[in-house]
Structure formats: structure tokens, C-alpha cells
Design an enzyme around this catalytic site. Structure first.
Site, PDB file in Angstrom:
ATOM      1  N   ARG A  95       0.826  -1.202   0.000  1.00 55.41           N
ATOM      2  CA  ARG A  95       0.000   0.000   0.000  1.00 55.41           C
ATOM      3  C   ARG A  95       0.867   1.261   0.000  1.00 55.41           C
ATOM      4  O   ARG A  95       2.056   1.226   0.304  1.00 55.41           O
ATOM      5  CB  ARG A  95      -0.910   0.020   1.236  1.00 55.41           C
ATOM      6  CG  ARG A  95      -2.029  -0.988   1.205  1.00 55.41           C
ATOM      7  CD  ARG A  95      -2.788  -1.023   2.523  1.00 55.41           C
ATOM      8  NE  ARG A  95      -2.005  -1.613   3.609  1.00 55.41           N
ATOM      9  CZ  ARG A  95      -2.434  -1.753   4.856  1.00 55.41           C
ATOM     10  NH1 ARG A  95      -3.643  -1.319   5.182  1.00 55.41           N
ATOM     11  NH2 ARG A  95      -1.670  -2.307   5.776  1.00 55.41           N
ATOM     12  N   LYS A 110       1.589   2.080   7.471  1.00 57.26           N
ATOM     13  CA  LYS A 110       1.918   1.289   8.651  1.00 57.26           C
ATOM     14  C   LYS A 110       2.882   2.036   9.559  1.00 57.26           C
ATOM     15  O   LYS A 110       3.530   2.991   9.161  1.00 57.26           O
ATOM     16  CB  LYS A 110       2.540  -0.057   8.238  1.00 57.26           C
ATOM     17  CG  LYS A 110       1.559  -0.996   7.573  1.00 57.26           C
ATOM     18  CD  LYS A 110       0.349  -1.316   8.436  1.00 57.26           C
ATOM     19  CE  LYS A 110       0.680  -2.177   9.628  1.00 57.26           C
ATOM     20  NZ  LYS A 110      -0.511  -2.486  10.462  1.00 57.26           N
ATOM     21  N   TYR A 160      -1.046   4.610  10.912  1.00 57.49           N
ATOM     22  CA  TYR A 160      -1.433   3.604  11.908  1.00 57.49           C
ATOM     23  C   TYR A 160      -0.216   3.343  12.799  1.00 57.49           C
ATOM     24  O   TYR A 160       0.869   3.025  12.301  1.00 57.49           O
ATOM     25  CB  TYR A 160      -1.841   2.285  11.235  1.00 57.49           C
ATOM     26  CG  TYR A 160      -3.145   2.318  10.502  1.00 57.49           C
ATOM     27  CD1 TYR A 160      -4.343   2.524  11.183  1.00 57.49           C
ATOM     28  CD2 TYR A 160      -3.198   2.124   9.128  1.00 57.49           C
ATOM     29  CE1 TYR A 160      -5.556   2.543  10.507  1.00 57.49           C
ATOM     30  CE2 TYR A 160      -4.406   2.136   8.440  1.00 57.49           C
ATOM     31  CZ  TYR A 160      -5.581   2.347   9.130  1.00 57.49           C
ATOM     32  OH  TYR A 160      -6.779   2.366   8.461  1.00 57.49           O
ATOM     33  N   HIS A 218      -0.697   1.729  16.397  1.00 55.62           N
ATOM     34  CA  HIS A 218      -0.983   0.575  17.269  1.00 55.62           C
ATOM     35  C   HIS A 218       0.084   0.469  18.369  1.00 55.62           C
ATOM     36  O   HIS A 218       0.661  -0.592  18.604  1.00 55.62           O
ATOM     37  CB  HIS A 218      -1.053  -0.717  16.455  1.00 55.62           C
ATOM     38  CG  HIS A 218      -2.121  -0.715  15.412  1.00 55.62           C
ATOM     39  ND1 HIS A 218      -3.470  -0.730  15.719  1.00 55.62           N
ATOM     40  CD2 HIS A 218      -2.050  -0.671  14.054  1.00 55.62           C
ATOM     41  CE1 HIS A 218      -4.182  -0.719  14.594  1.00 55.62           C
ATOM     42  NE2 HIS A 218      -3.351  -0.675  13.581  1.00 55.62           N
ATOM     43  N   GLU A 268      -5.753   4.971  14.026  1.00 61.10           N
ATOM     44  CA  GLU A 268      -6.670   4.037  14.692  1.00 61.10           C
ATOM     45  C   GLU A 268      -7.373   4.616  15.906  1.00 61.10           C
ATOM     46  O   GLU A 268      -8.326   4.007  16.407  1.00 61.10           O
ATOM     47  CB  GLU A 268      -5.944   2.737  15.077  1.00 61.10           C
ATOM     48  CG  GLU A 268      -4.971   2.854  16.231  1.00 61.10           C
ATOM     49  CD  GLU A 268      -3.581   3.282  15.806  1.00 61.10           C
ATOM     50  OE1 GLU A 268      -2.680   3.253  16.664  1.00 61.10           O
ATOM     51  OE2 GLU A 268      -3.391   3.656  14.623  1.00 61.10           O
ATOM     52  N   ILE A 275     -16.940  -3.680  12.930  1.00 61.92           N
ATOM     53  CA  ILE A 275     -16.763  -3.588  11.484  1.00 61.92           C
ATOM     54  C   ILE A 275     -16.139  -4.864  10.922  1.00 61.92           C
ATOM     55  O   ILE A 275     -16.625  -5.453   9.957  1.00 61.92           O
ATOM     56  CB  ILE A 275     -15.882  -2.377  11.121  1.00 61.92           C
ATOM     57  CG1 ILE A 275     -16.519  -1.069  11.619  1.00 61.92           C
ATOM     58  CG2 ILE A 275     -15.669  -2.319   9.606  1.00 61.92           C
ATOM     59  CD1 ILE A 275     -17.833  -0.726  10.994  1.00 61.92           C
ATOM     60  N   VAL A 276     -15.035  -5.305  11.536  1.00 55.98           N
ATOM     61  CA  VAL A 276     -14.360  -6.516  11.061  1.00 55.98           C
ATOM     62  C   VAL A 276     -15.298  -7.712  11.116  1.00 55.98           C
ATOM     63  O   VAL A 276     -15.448  -8.467  10.150  1.00 55.98           O
ATOM     64  CB  VAL A 276     -13.084  -6.796  11.888  1.00 55.98           C
ATOM     65  CG1 VAL A 276     -12.518  -8.179  11.556  1.00 55.98           C
ATOM     66  CG2 VAL A 276     -12.029  -5.729  11.644  1.00 55.98           C
ATOM     67  N   SER A 332     -21.280 -13.178  24.176  1.00 53.88           N
ATOM     68  CA  SER A 332     -19.902 -13.637  24.369  1.00 53.88           C
ATOM     69  C   SER A 332     -19.533 -13.727  25.845  1.00 53.88           C
ATOM     70  O   SER A 332     -19.580 -12.739  26.576  1.00 53.88           O
ATOM     71  CB  SER A 332     -18.926 -12.680  23.661  1.00 53.88           C
ATOM     72  OG  SER A 332     -17.601 -13.129  23.815  1.00 53.88           O
ATOM     73  N   VAL A 367     -11.930  -8.558  17.732  1.00 51.61           N
ATOM     74  CA  VAL A 367     -12.194  -7.712  18.899  1.00 51.61           C
ATOM     75  C   VAL A 367     -11.248  -6.524  18.907  1.00 51.61           C
ATOM     76  O   VAL A 367     -10.042  -6.672  18.682  1.00 51.61           O
ATOM     77  CB  VAL A 367     -12.031  -8.519  20.200  1.00 51.61           C
ATOM     78  CG1 VAL A 367     -12.217  -7.633  21.416  1.00 51.61           C
ATOM     79  CG2 VAL A 367     -13.031  -9.667  20.227  1.00 51.61           C
ATOM     80  N   LEU A 368     -11.776  -5.341  19.168  1.00 53.58           N
ATOM     81  CA  LEU A 368     -10.947  -4.136  19.205  1.00 53.58           C
ATOM     82  C   LEU A 368     -11.332  -3.260  20.376  1.00 53.58           C
ATOM     83  O   LEU A 368     -12.517  -2.992  20.599  1.00 53.58           O
ATOM     84  CB  LEU A 368     -11.103  -3.335  17.906  1.00 53.58           C
ATOM     85  CG  LEU A 368     -10.397  -1.975  17.897  1.00 53.58           C
ATOM     86  CD1 LEU A 368      -8.887  -2.160  17.806  1.00 53.58           C
ATOM     87  CD2 LEU A 368     -10.898  -1.108  16.763  1.00 53.58           C
ATOM     88  N   VAL A 391      -7.517 -11.060  13.424  1.00 56.57           N
ATOM     89  CA  VAL A 391      -7.411  -9.740  12.793  1.00 56.57           C
ATOM     90  C   VAL A 391      -6.912  -8.702  13.793  1.00 56.57           C
ATOM     91  O   VAL A 391      -6.361  -7.675  13.416  1.00 56.57           O
ATOM     92  CB  VAL A 391      -8.768  -9.322  12.186  1.00 56.57           C
ATOM     93  CG1 VAL A 391      -8.652  -7.988  11.466  1.00 56.57           C
ATOM     94  CG2 VAL A 391      -9.270 -10.392  11.209  1.00 56.57           C
ATOM     95  N   ASP A 444      -2.502  -6.895  15.339  1.00 58.35           N
ATOM     96  CA  ASP A 444      -1.700  -5.663  15.417  1.00 58.35           C
ATOM     97  C   ASP A 444      -2.039  -4.833  16.659  1.00 58.35           C
ATOM     98  O   ASP A 444      -1.401  -3.821  16.931  1.00 58.35           O
ATOM     99  CB  ASP A 444      -1.818  -4.820  14.147  1.00 58.35           C
ATOM    100  CG  ASP A 444      -3.242  -4.509  13.745  1.00 58.35           C
ATOM    101  OD1 ASP A 444      -4.161  -4.815  14.536  1.00 58.35           O
ATOM    102  OD2 ASP A 444      -3.451  -3.975  12.654  1.00 58.35           O
ATOM    103  N   ALA A 452      -0.216  -9.211  10.223  1.00 57.19           N
ATOM    104  CA  ALA A 452      -0.556  -7.938  10.867  1.00 57.19           C
ATOM    105  C   ALA A 452      -0.960  -6.845   9.885  1.00 57.19           C
ATOM    106  O   ALA A 452      -1.463  -5.806  10.302  1.00 57.19           O
ATOM    107  CB  ALA A 452       0.620  -7.470  11.719  1.00 57.19           C
ATOM    108  N   ASN A 453      -0.711  -7.058   8.601  1.00 54.29           N
ATOM    109  CA  ASN A 453      -1.119  -6.048   7.612  1.00 54.29           C
ATOM    110  C   ASN A 453      -1.881  -6.730   6.477  1.00 54.29           C
ATOM    111  O   ASN A 453      -1.526  -6.640   5.302  1.00 54.29           O
ATOM    112  CB  ASN A 453       0.083  -5.268   7.075  1.00 54.29           C
ATOM    113  CG  ASN A 453       1.118  -6.156   6.386  1.00 54.29           C
ATOM    114  OD1 ASN A 453       1.317  -7.307   6.771  1.00 54.29           O
ATOM    115  ND2 ASN A 453       1.788  -5.631   5.376  1.00 54.29           N
TER     116      ASN A 453
END
Length: 371
Positions: free
Chosen positions: A15, A75, A94, A96, A118, A178-179, A220, A239-240, A267, A270, A299-300
Site C-alpha cells: 500500500r 503502517k 497507523y 498501534h 486508529e 466492522i471486522v 460472548s 475484537v478491538l 485480525v 496488530d 498484521a497487515n
């Protein structure tokens, strides 16, 4: 403002942070844009297209970092970039941070201004700069999971959609954001039996209303997770917690309850991952096996589909990049509460709680820098 776009150098990261269309929008506002030579090639954009958009091409990454007031990346910087980042330089990417202490330490030492995609957060708590890549990663989680369920790569040998007379595969998705939503759409479209788990009952109600009949929702908790993993073929960790380390929902001990050849796609890797046995992998070497369970932890992930990802990312980041360039980061963040939430590290101080908590660092008030 002088804006620099270096070539991404993380493993198999194709990217680029800015399309030629994005460069044009900045240059027509009288900002100067420097693109590292061949930075866009992996996404299908040539140096000539950037030149036509008004950008300048520089041959090396050192020159881009050396001249820019604002660096726009995809990244997080890797070790070879740490010493290129200057005091007071704005780095918009990003990060993280909460998942990697050496990066946090390096950015503190650089005294740069680190504004993380993020953690840019709307009043409704949605994350506008995480959404496009989360959409890509969620869809890719099923695409990659389906591939690694194949027997030649040590999967269970299950076709997710099944065929007439044979039951479809079972997909468990941990997280209904979203994921998770995008992963569920893809898995359901393939004909799999899909279960989404989340702790937000209102979100589960929404998903129950909009998803097709082959998607069910379950609250959950550890008991329910342990029950579902026993018969799942593909498990997606989605999960985020914004800016903080992801909680560990699947432990090493739980792997023993899974069938051999089950595939895990984390997912959230990262952000530290929500599956205890996951560790970051690369597109070059994407999987490893623990207790006969296949782990895919790239991770990407969106870097594998750079044309789609780059355009989607620029669509989201460009309005914020324009604000930062037009007004400078201080004024832009004073005027835009959403953008202010993206500030993580300023001139050696941590100003984002999730990062400070992750490494027991002192948290400074961001308002001290904006007042």
C-alpha cells in the site's frame, strides 16, 4: 505545508499512504508533496502519475523524512525508520502503540508528534480511519481462512459453503464490529454456518435483524466461547478496544478443545491479538501451527490487496490530512475533537490513555499542548 510520503518497507506491504488524486487535492491547496520514488508502484500508481498531480519525486526515504513537516504513512515506522523521524515532525499513520513497546519508546525519544489513524474517533465512538481497513481485513479473514482450511496446508479439508448433501463449514466470529460484520457477510455469502459473538446486546440485536438466516448471534462469555470452538472450522478474532491491547478471549488451553485443522485468523493481532497463541506473521510466511490448529496472524492483511486498500484508505484519511496541512496540527486538533483523539505522543509525552496504561507510562494532558 511540506508533506512527505515514504515507500512502505514493512514485509510485503504494497500500500501507499496517498493516491495521485490525494496528492492533487493537497497540491492545489498550495501544499508541497514529496513522494518517494516507486512508493505507489505496489498499488498500481506510477511516479509519472504523481508528477502529473503536482507532486515531487525523491529517490530515497532519507530525503523524504528529511524535508517533510508532515509524514503520511500506512503502517507504523519500523526500526530502520526510527532515527529518520525528527523532533516536532508530524507523523500521521497507523501506530498501534499499545501492542509494541519498542515503537512507543522510539517515538517518545524522537519527540515527534504522533497522530494515530486508529484512535481518531467520532462522537459516536466510531473510528473513521480504521473502518476502511477493517472492512478489507474482515472480508479477507474469510478469504484467507477458507484457503487455509484446505488439507494441503494442514487445514481440516472443509469447503466453507459445503455442497448438496454435505453440511457447510462452521465459522465463529469473535466481535460484532466492522471486522466481524464484514467477515460474517463474506462467510454467509459463501454459504457457511456463521456465529457472531459480542458482549453488546444492542449490537447483537442489530446484527440479528440485518444478517441472513445462516448467521446467528450469541452473547460472548468464556462458557459460550468454549462451547462454540469445539465445532467451529474457522474462528475469526475481531475484537478491538481503541488504542489499547486486545483482550485475550481464546487461551492456549482452549486449543485442546478444537479439532485438528481448525483455522484461527486473528485480525486483532496488530493490537496484541485476542487469541493467546497468536503472534504477528507476514504475507511471506503467514501461518504457524500450535496443537494441530492453524494460526493465520498477518498484521497487515489489507496489504495483500493494495489497489483496493490504498484507494479506500486515502478516501478516509485525505479530509483529515487536508485539515492538518491547512491549519497545522495544533489548530486542526483544537477545532476538531475527532482528530484530537488521534494524538498519542507529543514531543516525548504520552497523551493517550490506552498507550500509557499498556506500558505503565505517565499520561500527560493533551490540552497542555493545545491551549
Amino acid at each position: 505545508m511540506i508533506i512527505g510520503v515514504p515507500k512502505e518497507i514493512k514485509n510485503n506491504e504494497n500500500r501507499v499512504a496517498l493516491t495521485p488524486a490525494g496528492a492533487y487535492e493537497l497540491t492545489k491547496r498550495n501544499h508541497t508533496v514529496y513522494i518517494q520514488s516507486t512508493a505507489g508502484e505496489g498499488s498500481g500508481f506510477t511516479d509519472e502519475e504523481y508528477k502529473e498531480a503536482g507532486a515531487n519525486i525523491l529517490p530515497t526515504i532519507e530525503e523524504v523524512y528529511g524535508i517533510a513537516e508532515m509524514i503520511i504513512k500506512v503502517k507504523e515506522p519500523i526500526a530502520s525508520e526510527y532515527n529518520l523521524i525528527k523532533e516536532d515532525q508530524l507523523v500521521f499513520t497507523y501506530f498501534h502503540f499499545a501492542s509494541y513497546e519498542p515503537l512507543t519508546d522510539a517515538m517518545i525519544a524522537s519527540k515527534a508528534v504522533c497522530l494515530a489513524y486508529e484512535t481518531v474517533e467520532n462522537p459516536d465512538r466510531s473510528l473513521p480511519l480504521l473502518v476502511p481497513m477493517s472492512e478489507v481485513a474482515g472480508r479477507m479473514a474469510i478469504q484467507e481462512g477458507a484457503k487455509y482450511l484446505e488439507k494441503p496446508v494442514k487445514g481440516r479439508g472443509v469447503l466453507l459453503g459445503g455442497v448438496p448433501g454435505v453440511s457447510p463449514g462452521r465459522v465463529l466470529i469473535l466481535g460484532g464490529g466492522i471486522v466481524g460484520t464484514q467477515a460474517a457477510k463474506m462467510a454467509a455469502g459463501l454459504g457457511a454456518e456463521v456465529t457472531i459473538m459480542d458482549i453488546n446486546l444492542n449490537r447483537l440485536r442489530q446484527l440479528s435483524d440485518i444478517m441472513p438466516a445462516n448467521v446467528k448471534t450469541i452473547y460472548s462469555n468464556e462458557y459460550n466461547i468454549r462451547n462454540e470452538i469445539k465445532t467451529s472450522d474457522l474462528i475469526v478474532g475481531a475484537v478491538l478496544i481503541p488504542g489499547a491491547k486486545a483482550p485475550s478471549l481464546v487461551t492456549r488451553e482452549m486449543l485442546k478443545e478444537m479439532r485438528a485443522g481448525t483455522v484461527l485468523v486473528d485480525v486483532a493481532v496488530d493490537q496484541g491479538g485476542c487469541i493467546e497463541t497468536c503472534k504477528p506473521t507476514t504475507h511471506e510466511d503467514p501461518t504457524f501451527i500450535v496443537d494441530d490448529v492453524v494460526h493465520y496472524c498477518v498484521a497487515n492483511m489489507p496489504g495483500a490487496v493494495p489497489y483496493t486498500s490504498t484507494i479506500a484508505l486515502t478516501n478516509a484519511t485525505l479530509p483529515y490530512a487536508i485539515k492538518l496541512a491547512d491549519k497545522g496540527w495544533k489548530k486542526a486538533c483544537q477545532e476538531d475533537e475527532t482528530l484530537k483523539k488521534g494524538l498519542n505522543v507529543i514531543n516525548g509525552d504520552v497523551v493517550y490513555k490506552g498507550v500509557a496504561d499498556a506500558f505503565d507510562l505517565e499520561l500527560k494532558d493533551v490540552e497542555d499542548y493545545l491551549s
